[in-house]
Design a protein around this motif. Sequence first.
Motif, PDB file in Angstrom:
ATOM      1  N   PHE A  10       0.848  -1.348   0.023  1.00 37.96           N
ATOM      2  CA  PHE A  10       0.008   0.073  -0.064  1.00 37.96           C
ATOM      3  C   PHE A  10       0.670   1.327  -0.105  1.00 37.96           C
ATOM      4  O   PHE A  10       0.418   2.325   0.337  1.00 37.96           O
ATOM      5  N   PHE A  11       1.968   1.160  -0.350  1.00 38.80           N
ATOM      6  CA  PHE A  11       2.972   2.419  -0.450  1.00 38.80           C
ATOM      7  C   PHE A  11       2.504   3.327  -1.459  1.00 38.80           C
ATOM      8  O   PHE A  11       2.747   4.599  -1.417  1.00 38.80           O
ATOM      9  N   ASP A  12       1.703   3.103  -2.697  1.00 34.86           N
ATOM     10  CA  ASP A  12       1.236   3.846  -3.444  1.00 34.86           C
ATOM     11  C   ASP A  12      -0.181   4.779  -2.788  1.00 34.86           C
ATOM     12  O   ASP A  12      -0.342   5.879  -3.454  1.00 34.86           O
ATOM     13  N   LEU A  13      -0.496   4.392  -1.701  1.00 33.46           N
ATOM     14  CA  LEU A  13      -1.219   5.089  -0.987  1.00 33.46           C
ATOM     15  C   LEU A  13      -0.713   6.651  -0.727  1.00 33.46           C
ATOM     16  O   LEU A  13      -1.447   7.607  -0.645  1.00 33.46           O
ATOM     17  N   PHE A  14       0.454   7.063  -0.653  1.00 29.58           N
ATOM     18  CA  PHE A  14       1.223   8.150  -0.607  1.00 29.58           C
ATOM     19  C   PHE A  14       1.842   8.770  -1.821  1.00 29.58           C
ATOM     20  O   PHE A  14       2.093   9.944  -1.911  1.00 29.58           O
ATOM     21  N   THR A  15       1.529   8.217  -2.932  1.00 29.24           N
ATOM     22  CA  THR A  15       1.779   8.727  -4.137  1.00 29.24           C
ATOM     23  C   THR A  15       0.745   8.878  -5.260  1.00 29.24           C
ATOM     24  O   THR A  15       0.853   9.501  -6.129  1.00 29.24           O
ATOM     25  N   ARG A  16      -0.379   8.038  -4.979  1.00 30.48           N
ATOM     26  CA  ARG A  16      -1.287   8.068  -5.991  1.00 30.48           C
ATOM     27  C   ARG A  16      -2.709   7.820  -5.281  1.00 30.48           C
ATOM     28  O   ARG A  16      -2.851   6.916  -4.503  1.00 30.48           O
ATOM     29  N   TYR A  17      -3.557   8.724  -5.627  1.00 27.72           N
ATOM     30  CA  TYR A  17      -5.154   8.760  -5.054  1.00 27.72           C
ATOM     31  C   TYR A  17      -5.904   7.927  -6.241  1.00 27.72           C
ATOM     32  O   TYR A  17      -6.013   8.496  -7.385  1.00 27.72           O
ATOM     33  N   VAL A  18      -6.654   6.956  -5.727  1.00 27.87           N
ATOM     34  CA  VAL A  18      -7.547   6.351  -6.502  1.00 27.87           C
ATOM     35  C   VAL A  18      -9.030   6.632  -6.079  1.00 27.87           C
ATOM     36  O   VAL A  18      -9.622   7.015  -7.167  1.00 27.87           O
ATOM     37  N   SER A  19      -9.108   6.463  -4.790  1.00 31.04           N
ATOM     38  CA  SER A  19     -10.682   6.940  -4.482  1.00 31.04           C
ATOM     39  C   SER A  19     -10.581   6.876  -3.000  1.00 31.04           C
ATOM     40  O   SER A  19      -9.791   6.514  -2.252  1.00 31.04           O
ATOM     41  N   PHE A  20     -11.590   7.732  -2.519  1.00 27.94           N
ATOM     42  CA  PHE A  20     -11.707   7.719  -1.079  1.00 27.94           C
ATOM     43  C   PHE A  20     -11.820   6.203  -0.368  1.00 27.94           C
ATOM     44  O   PHE A  20     -11.283   6.008   0.471  1.00 27.94           O
ATOM     45  N   TYR A  21     -12.687   5.450  -1.161  1.00 28.70           N
ATOM     46  CA  TYR A  21     -12.831   4.146  -0.543  1.00 28.70           C
ATOM     47  C   TYR A  21     -11.544   3.351  -0.677  1.00 28.70           C
ATOM     48  O   TYR A  21     -11.202   2.570   0.257  1.00 28.70           O
ATOM     49  N   ASN A  22     -10.878   3.598  -1.369  1.00 30.05           N
ATOM     50  CA  ASN A  22      -9.552   2.730  -1.605  1.00 30.05           C
ATOM     51  C   ASN A  22      -8.585   3.106  -0.695  1.00 30.05           C
ATOM     52  O   ASN A  22      -8.011   2.503   0.107  1.00 30.05           O
ATOM     53  N   SER A  23      -8.453   4.468  -0.345  1.00 31.49           N
ATOM     54  CA  SER A  23      -7.523   5.132   0.584  1.00 31.49           C
ATOM     55  C   SER A  23      -7.950   4.500   1.950  1.00 31.49           C
ATOM     56  O   SER A  23      -7.142   4.258   2.873  1.00 31.49           O
ATOM     57  N   VAL A  24      -9.358   4.795   2.256  1.00 33.72           N
ATOM     58  CA  VAL A  24      -9.778   4.324   3.958  1.00 33.72           C
ATOM     59  C   VAL A  24      -9.348   2.801   3.939  1.00 33.72           C
ATOM     60  O   VAL A  24      -8.991   2.329   4.965  1.00 33.72           O
ATOM     61  N   THR A  25      -9.746   1.984   3.020  1.00 33.76           N
ATOM     62  CA  THR A  25      -9.369   0.437   3.031  1.00 33.76           C
ATOM     63  C   THR A  25      -7.800   0.211   3.334  1.00 33.76           C
ATOM     64  O   THR A  25      -7.672  -0.564   4.269  1.00 33.76           O
ATOM     65  N   LYS A  26      -7.199   0.872   2.553  1.00 31.76           N
ATOM     66  CA  LYS A  26      -5.827   0.670   2.770  1.00 31.76           C
ATOM     67  C   LYS A  26      -5.155   1.139   4.231  1.00 31.76           C
ATOM     68  O   LYS A  26      -4.375   0.502   4.945  1.00 31.76           O
ATOM     69  N   LEU A  27      -5.851   2.143   4.574  1.00 35.60           N
ATOM     70  CA  LEU A  27      -5.500   2.495   5.832  1.00 35.60           C
ATOM     71  C   LEU A  27      -6.102   1.616   7.067  1.00 35.60           C
ATOM     72  O   LEU A  27      -5.384   1.498   8.016  1.00 35.60           O
ATOM     73  N   VAL A  28      -7.076   1.286   6.926  1.00 37.07           N
ATOM     74  CA  VAL A  28      -7.697   0.316   7.823  1.00 37.07           C
ATOM     75  C   VAL A  28      -6.926  -1.245   7.641  1.00 37.07           C
ATOM     76  O   VAL A  28      -6.647  -1.668   8.838  1.00 37.07           O
ATOM     77  N   PHE A  29      -6.588  -1.648   6.522  1.00 33.03           N
ATOM     78  CA  PHE A  29      -5.667  -2.833   6.568  1.00 33.03           C
ATOM     79  C   PHE A  29      -4.273  -2.441   7.331  1.00 33.03           C
ATOM     80  O   PHE A  29      -3.874  -3.558   8.017  1.00 33.03           O
ATOM     81  N   LEU A  30      -3.644  -1.577   6.822  1.00 39.11           N
ATOM     82  CA  LEU A  30      -2.463  -0.839   7.572  1.00 39.11           C
ATOM     83  C   LEU A  30      -2.671  -0.785   9.126  1.00 39.11           C
ATOM     84  O   LEU A  30      -1.862  -1.411  10.046  1.00 39.11           O
ATOM     85  N   GLY A  31      -3.725  -0.156   9.471  1.00 36.31           N
ATOM     86  CA  GLY A  31      -3.936  -0.071  11.174  1.00 36.31           C
ATOM     87  C   GLY A  31      -4.336  -1.278  11.643  1.00 36.31           C
ATOM     88  O   GLY A  31      -3.778  -1.623  12.724  1.00 36.31           O
ATOM     89  N   THR A  32      -5.348  -2.365  11.451  1.00 36.02           N
ATOM     90  CA  THR A  32      -5.475  -3.494  11.728  1.00 36.02           C
ATOM     91  C   THR A  32      -4.344  -4.539  11.901  1.00 36.02           C
ATOM     92  O   THR A  32      -4.265  -5.111  12.898  1.00 36.02           O
ATOM     93  N   SER A  33      -3.565  -4.483  10.808  1.00 39.51           N
ATOM     94  CA  SER A  33      -2.484  -4.989  10.856  1.00 39.51           C
ATOM     95  C   SER A  33      -1.482  -5.078  11.742  1.00 39.51           C
ATOM     96  O   SER A  33      -0.666  -5.845  12.693  1.00 39.51           O
ATOM     97  N   ILE A  34      -1.193  -3.528  11.959  1.00 40.72           N
ATOM     98  CA  ILE A  34      -0.190  -3.266  12.946  1.00 40.72           C
ATOM     99  C   ILE A  34      -0.683  -3.369  14.529  1.00 40.72           C
ATOM    100  O   ILE A  34      -0.095  -3.872  15.453  1.00 40.72           O
ATOM    101  N   ALA A  35      -2.034  -3.110  14.613  1.00 41.55           N
ATOM    102  CA  ALA A  35      -2.751  -3.245  15.831  1.00 41.55           C
ATOM    103  C   ALA A  35      -2.620  -5.123  16.227  1.00 41.55           C
ATOM    104  O   ALA A  35      -2.186  -5.346  17.339  1.00 41.55           O
TER     105      ALA A  35
END
Length: 178
Positions: A12-37
């Motif tokens: 999900f490194f492209d989260l910081f370089t390419r905007y696809v959609s709000f849904y895509n960005s939120v989903t990637k942030l949720v994946f990152l946050g939950t995996s770290i948690a």
Amino acid sequence: MVQIHIIFVTRFFDLFTRYVSFYNSVTKLVFLGTSIAIVWYMRYHKVVKQTYNKDEETSRHYYLILSCFVLALLIPHKYNTIEVLWSFSIYLEAVAILPQLVLLQRSSSIDNLTGNYVFLLGAYRALYILNWVYRYFAKNKIRWIPWVSDLIQTALNADFFYYYFKSGKNHEKLKLPA
């Protein structure tokens, strides 16, 4: 556990370089946050930490990480940073289960929660193959890296699946051959 962080951060490194959609960005942030948690909880929570035995874990997961990174440099989807990182995350996800499978094989007893977790994780990846088949027929699109990686991961889990189903059928405790 380290592999989970690396997989999602690089995928999900492209989260910081390419905007696809709000849904895509939120989903990637949720994946990152939950995996770290989840990894933090598994590593630092008192109850979970008590079940971990460092002496039993002898896998050299850094070799897996390094091998997958070299493979991503040699065979990326495209030759740019984002795609090399994406390819690396796909390769690493395919083999990230190996240390867990080796640990389970060495243990004398596999508790139900762990057995079910590993089974569901493998089933999720096996079912993901259906996604690639659907994409092929619906969109006539093939991405070889995820196809091959999913097949490899499913093949790595096949032995575990066999013993998982066998133990359930015979009403025995799950045990892998040494």
